[in-house]
Design an enzyme around this catalytic site. Structure first.
Site, mmCIF file in Angstrom:
data_model
loop_
_atom_site.group_PDB
_atom_site.id
_atom_site.type_symbol
_atom_site.label_atom_id
_atom_site.label_comp_id
_atom_site.label_asym_id
_atom_site.label_seq_id
_atom_site.Cartn_x
_atom_site.Cartn_y
_atom_site.Cartn_z
ATOM 1 N N THR A 1 0.848 -1.194 0.000
ATOM 2 C CA THR A 1 0.000 0.000 0.000
ATOM 3 C C THR A 1 0.883 1.244 0.000
ATOM 4 O O THR A 1 1.653 1.446 0.926
ATOM 5 C CB THR A 1 -0.928 -0.008 1.223
ATOM 6 O OG1 THR A 1 -1.686 -1.207 1.197
ATOM 7 C CG2 THR A 1 -1.864 1.193 1.205
ATOM 8 N N GLU B 1 -3.906 -4.741 -3.011
ATOM 9 C CA GLU B 1 -4.627 -5.893 -2.448
ATOM 10 C C GLU B 1 -5.678 -5.375 -1.466
ATOM 11 O O GLU B 1 -5.534 -4.285 -0.935
ATOM 12 C CB GLU B 1 -3.674 -6.877 -1.763
ATOM 13 C CG GLU B 1 -2.785 -6.300 -0.699
ATOM 14 C CD GLU B 1 -3.521 -5.997 0.604
ATOM 15 O OE1 GLU B 1 -3.057 -5.081 1.305
ATOM 16 O OE2 GLU B 1 -4.550 -6.636 0.850
ATOM 17 N N LYS C 1 -7.224 2.017 -3.447
ATOM 18 C CA LYS C 1 -6.836 1.271 -2.246
ATOM 19 C C LYS C 1 -6.986 2.116 -0.991
ATOM 20 O O LYS C 1 -7.668 1.737 -0.033
ATOM 21 C CB LYS C 1 -5.393 0.772 -2.390
ATOM 22 C CG LYS C 1 -4.769 0.218 -1.141
ATOM 23 C CD LYS C 1 -5.491 -0.987 -0.597
ATOM 24 C CE LYS C 1 -4.941 -1.446 0.741
ATOM 25 N NZ LYS C 1 -5.585 -2.647 1.270
ATOM 26 N N CYS D 1 -3.240 -1.892 9.208
ATOM 27 C CA CYS D 1 -3.624 -1.274 7.932
ATOM 28 C C CYS D 1 -4.466 -0.014 8.037
ATOM 29 O O CYS D 1 -4.039 1.059 7.620
ATOM 30 C CB CYS D 1 -4.347 -2.299 7.057
ATOM 31 S SG CYS D 1 -3.313 -3.674 6.588
ATOM 32 N N LYS E 1 -2.968 3.228 9.623
ATOM 33 C CA LYS E 1 -1.763 3.644 8.872
ATOM 34 C C LYS E 1 -2.159 4.258 7.529
ATOM 35 O O LYS E 1 -1.672 5.322 7.158
ATOM 36 C CB LYS E 1 -0.874 2.416 8.638
ATOM 37 C CG LYS E 1 0.256 2.625 7.657
ATOM 38 C CD LYS E 1 1.108 1.377 7.529
ATOM 39 C CE LYS E 1 0.495 0.308 6.662
ATOM 40 N NZ LYS E 1 0.718 0.521 5.219
HETATM 41 C C1 UDX Z 1 -8.340 -4.133 6.387
HETATM 42 C C2 UDX Z 1 -9.286 -4.104 5.189
HETATM 43 O O1 UDX Z 1 -10.515 -4.693 5.566
HETATM 44 C C3 UDX Z 1 -8.674 -4.885 4.032
HETATM 45 O O2 UDX Z 1 -9.500 -4.807 2.875
HETATM 46 C C4 UDX Z 1 -7.314 -4.297 3.694
HETATM 47 O O3 UDX Z 1 -6.716 -4.980 2.677
HETATM 48 C C5 UDX Z 1 -6.436 -4.297 4.919
HETATM 49 O O4 UDX Z 1 -7.056 -3.615 5.993
HETATM 50 P P1 UDX Z 1 -7.741 -5.862 8.286
HETATM 51 O O5 UDX Z 1 -6.745 -4.872 8.769
HETATM 52 O O6 UDX Z 1 -7.388 -7.292 8.237
HETATM 53 O O7 UDX Z 1 -8.247 -5.460 6.798
HETATM 54 O O8 UDX Z 1 -8.964 -5.724 9.291
HETATM 55 P P2 UDX Z 1 -10.539 -5.486 9.196
HETATM 56 O O9 UDX Z 1 -11.237 -6.791 9.153
HETATM 57 O O10 UDX Z 1 -10.821 -4.501 8.172
HETATM 58 O O11 UDX Z 1 -10.777 -4.817 10.644
HETATM 59 C C6 UDX Z 1 -10.074 -3.646 10.962
HETATM 60 C C7 UDX Z 1 -10.433 -3.163 12.353
HETATM 61 O O12 UDX Z 1 -11.769 -2.638 12.370
HETATM 62 C C8 UDX Z 1 -10.369 -4.245 13.423
HETATM 63 O O13 UDX Z 1 -9.803 -3.680 14.580
HETATM 64 C C9 UDX Z 1 -11.845 -4.572 13.647
HETATM 65 O O14 UDX Z 1 -12.084 -5.027 14.954
HETATM 66 C C10 UDX Z 1 -12.509 -3.201 13.443
HETATM 67 N N1 UDX Z 1 -13.922 -3.253 13.024
HETATM 68 C C11 UDX Z 1 -14.256 -3.898 11.880
HETATM 69 C C12 UDX Z 1 -14.882 -2.581 13.807
HETATM 70 O O15 UDX Z 1 -14.583 -1.992 14.834
HETATM 71 N N2 UDX Z 1 -16.184 -2.604 13.386
HETATM 72 C C13 UDX Z 1 -16.571 -3.254 12.240
HETATM 73 O O16 UDX Z 1 -17.768 -3.256 11.936
HETATM 74 C C14 UDX Z 1 -15.577 -3.928 11.457
#
Ligand code: UDX
Length: 442
Positions: free
Chosen positions: A130, A159, A212, A268, A271
């Site tokens: 990213t 991605e 992205k 992610c 950041k």
């Molecule tokens: C994220 C994006 O979803 C993904 O598409 C990208 O490629 C990378 O960043 P990820 O970091 O694995 O993926 O986590 P994600 O499932 O998005 O959750 C991120 C945070 O949000 C977590 O701390 C989760 O607990 C929180 N979250 C998620 C909430 O507080 N409420 C929600 O409804 C969904």
């Protein structure tokens, strides 16, 4: 799932091949039938992976790596020269934040330059890391200055994998996005792995890079939006879970990413949001919405500590159990997890903290040095954590916590109080057990 390789005989390389994105990309491309070379500088990690020990938990990945290595489709190497035979090389190295929120591209520059210097044949260098908008153009100019641009053509291919379901997301992408100045190069990358029927966007480097960042920023915005609504719910006696359901039924809104709680964290979302805000600043523009998204997230993060303080009167010398260290369920990743600053906040107020997590068993496993969470006790079950505590604080939505035996928890605690940063329970169930309960917006 193992699929048919769409472009026969194409050899693919992956730089940063044992990182979170790199290993999923390498194993899945090999799973599609491509000869794939995962290059990584970390020889210890390579030895571990070849002995079946992956550097992180990811559903389905261990089996896929084992199968593709055994089939001879996935080759793992620390020799950069081995990438010579690859005509498409994915760059999957880290882009951590600098102190001002800007993304640190040093690993990307180093990877692309080193790869170009150590090869004779031309290849497509496909940026999967990213990066800020404009990175592909700047990298191309950098290679030109070094007279290496005849070796490499830059393509952007962000991605959208979620940790914990990265392999599943690879097989079932919502879309494939490619940025390229040369149409054929873009089509070649998209054609590598776009399953039939999946929308493919081939556009400019800049639009691809921004898709992205904007996608992650919008996911973060949805979370901060519902978290802001949760604050009002507490004032007016509404239930944020019902609000999420009610607004989520509108297909223009949809129910995803509307779960209120202690906010978003992990390696992610935060950041990428800071990087995007930094890019607004660099172009002398205001990112009003995005800056508020971060501010709301920070507020909600520590609101659970304020709730504990309000309930207990003070935190000094109080015994607090924290359930959940991973930034979300189904991962063992504590990088930038919300649990770290929250536990540090409790410690700074003199609380005695015991933590537990189903997949993160110790500070060593979490890669945390002693000074990050000084004096914290780690135990391996929520019941061991609950023993003799003045309060429990839930921070990660593990199924194991949803299934807690509340009667047993009540017996173990010195003071039956649960502050739930993930709204896992039905309030009446706690009431029935005479456990004081506070969620977020419920
Ligand atoms: C994220 C994006 O979803 C993904 O598409 C990208 O490629 C990378 O960043 P990820 O970091 O694995 O993926 O986590 P994600 O499932 O998005 O959750 C991120 C945070 O949000 C977590 O701390 C989760 O607990 C929180 N979250 C998620 C909430 O507080 N409420 C929600 O409804 C969904």
């Amino acid at each position: 799932m193992k699929g048919e390789s769409k472009l026969n005989n194409v050899v693919i390389g992956v730089v940063g091949g044992l990182g979170h994105i790199g290993l999923i990309q390498s194993a899945c491309l090999a799973g599609l039938g491509y000869n794939t070379i995962a290059y990584d500088i970390d020889k210890e990690k390579i030895a571990g992976v070849l002995n079946g020990k992956l550097p992180f938990e990811e559903a389905g990945l261990q089996k896929l790596v084992r199968e593709t290595v055994n089939d001879g489709l996935l080759k793992i190497t620390a020799q950069i020269d081995d990438l010579e035979e690859a005509e498409i090389v994915f760059i999957c190295v880290g882009t951590p934040s600098l102190s001002n929120g800007e993304a640190d591209l040093s690993q990307v520059y180093q990877a692309v330059e080193q790869m170009a210097r150590n090869r004779n044949r031309h290849c497509l260098a496909v940026i999967k890391s990213t990066v800020p908008v404009g990175a592909s153009a700047k990298l191309t100019a950098h290679l030109k200055k070094l007279n290496l641009s005849n070796k490499v053509t830059m393509v952007s291919n962000p991605e959208f994998l979620r940790e914990g379901s990265g392999v599943e997301d690879f097989w079932n992408p919502a879309r494939i996005v490619v940025g390229s100045e040369i149409k054929e190069a873009g089509e070649k990358v998209a054609g590598l792995y776009a399953p039939d029927g999946v929308p493919v966007i081939i556009t400019s480097w800049e639009s691809s890079e921004l898709i992205k960042l904007a996608s992650n920023a919008f996911l973060s915005t949805k979370i901060s939006f519902i978290n802001e609504i949760s604050i009002l719910c507490e004032q007016v006696g509404a239930d944020v879970r019902t609000i999420s359901k009610g607004i989520g039924l509108d297909p223009r809104i949809n129910p995803h990413f509307l779960a209120a709680g202690v906010g978003f964290s992990g390696p992610c979302l935060e950041k990428d949001l800071q990087s995007l805000i930094d890019q607004f600043k660099k172009t002398n523009q205001k990112a009003r919405i995005l800056e508020s998204v971060l501010e709301v997230n920070e507020t909600l993060r520590h609101s659970v500590v304020e709730k504990l303080l309000a309930e207990l009167g003070r935190l000094k010398d109080k015994n607090i159990a924290v359930l959940g260290m991973a930034f979300k369920e189904e991962t063992d990743d504590v990088r930038q997890s919300h649990s770290l600053p929250i536990v540090q906040n409790l410690i700074s107020q003199g609380a005695m903290v015991t933590v537990t997590d189903p997949w993160v068993k110790s500070p060593e496993q979490a890669g945390l040095s002693e000074d990050v969470l000084p004096g914290v006790t780690w135990v391996d079950s929520p019941y061991a954590a609950a023993k003799d505590k003045d309060a429990i604080l839930i921070l990660t939505a593990w199924q194991e916590y949803r299934d807690l035996d509340l009667a047993r928890i009540k017996q173990l605690m010195a003071n039956p109080l649960i502050v739930d940063g993930r709204n896992l329970f039905n309030k009446d169930d706690l009431k029935a057990q005479e456990i004081k309960y506070q969620g977020v917006g419920i």
